[in-house]
Design an enzyme around this catalytic site. Structure first.
Site, PDB file in Angstrom:
ATOM      1  N   TRP A  43       0.833  -1.213   0.000  1.00 27.62           N
ATOM      2  CA  TRP A  43       0.000   0.000   0.000  1.00 27.62           C
ATOM      3  C   TRP A  43       0.859   1.250   0.000  1.00 27.62           C
ATOM      4  CZ3 TRP A  43      -0.277   1.797   5.331  1.00 27.62           C
ATOM      5  CH2 TRP A  43       0.109   0.843   6.273  1.00 27.62           C
TER       6      TRP A  43
HETATM    7 FE1  SF4 Z   1       4.871  -1.632   0.577  1.00 24.49          FE
HETATM    8 FE2  SF4 Z   1       7.240  -1.097   1.688  1.00 24.49          FE
HETATM    9 FE3  SF4 Z   1       4.987  -0.340   2.934  1.00 24.49          FE
HETATM   10 FE4  SF4 Z   1       5.673  -2.922   2.792  1.00 24.49          FE
HETATM   11  S1  SF4 Z   1       6.784  -1.285   3.874  1.00 24.49           S
HETATM   12  S2  SF4 Z   1       3.628  -2.063   2.393  1.00 24.49           S
HETATM   13  S3  SF4 Z   1       6.593  -3.053   0.753  1.00 24.49           S
HETATM   14  S4  SF4 Z   1       5.753   0.428   0.932  1.00 24.49           S
END
Ligand code: SF4
Ligand code: SF4
Length: 154
Positions: A43
């Site tokens: 997300w």
């Molecule tokens: Fe996406 Fe990185 Fe957030 Fe995980 S930490 S949901 S991979 S943006």
């Protein structure tokens, strides 16, 4: 676009794996580099992007600062107190800007157990948990003063 890891920059430290709330950043067992195992579940919260010390992850920005078809990379520099952003637009243009890290002193956030338990009356209040203290508003939430309302206005 969900997160994308530049393999030549990633050193496999695993910070992105530890911080991802969706648990979708994993280390490839063969190449020892991070990758997103489930792009549909990303997300774009930016936790991994900001946590990566190698500036190896790009992601999608929100529509309020860049239109579709771009990618964003962010470099978080704790010692400078800044996050440097590089937005690459689909027509090839680039925008670079720096924003301050919003600092909340480590350990300064109280856990729910640190607050007094609510009583029955609190459940009928308009205020949410920890309000008004959490809003930093002197004297409580603002209220409508009926003497200032106009009658007969439809
Ligand atoms: Fe996406 Fe990185 Fe957030 Fe995980 S930490 S949901 S991979 S943006
Ligand atoms: Fe690679 Fe960055 Fe993840 Fe570390 S935080 S494993 S360098 S992508």
């Amino acid at each position: 676009m969900p997160t994308f890891v530049y393999m030549t920059r990633c050193d496999g430290c695993g910070h992105c794996v530890d911080i991802c709330p969706s648990d979708i950043m994993h280390i490839d067992k063969t190449y020892r580099r991070a990758y997103n195992i489930e792009p549909n579940m990303c997300w774009d919260c930016y936790s991994c992007v900001k946590a990566c010390p190698q500036n190896a992850i790009s992601s999608r920005g929100y529509a309020d600062f860049a239109p579709l078809g771009h990618s964003v990379r962010a470099l978080r520099e704790e010692e400078k107190g800044t996050i440097s952003w590089k937005v690459k637009f689909r027509d090839g243009r680039e925008k670079n800007f720096v924003s301050p890290i919003r600092t909340t002193a480590w350990g300064s956030i109280q856990s729910p157990q640190d607050y007094t338990a609510p009583n029955a009356g609190d459940y009928k209040s308009q205020e949410l948990s920890h309000e008004p203290d959490a809003l930093n508003i002197e004297g409580g939430l603002p209220v409508l003063d009926s003497s200032k309302l106009k009658e007969g206005v439809s």
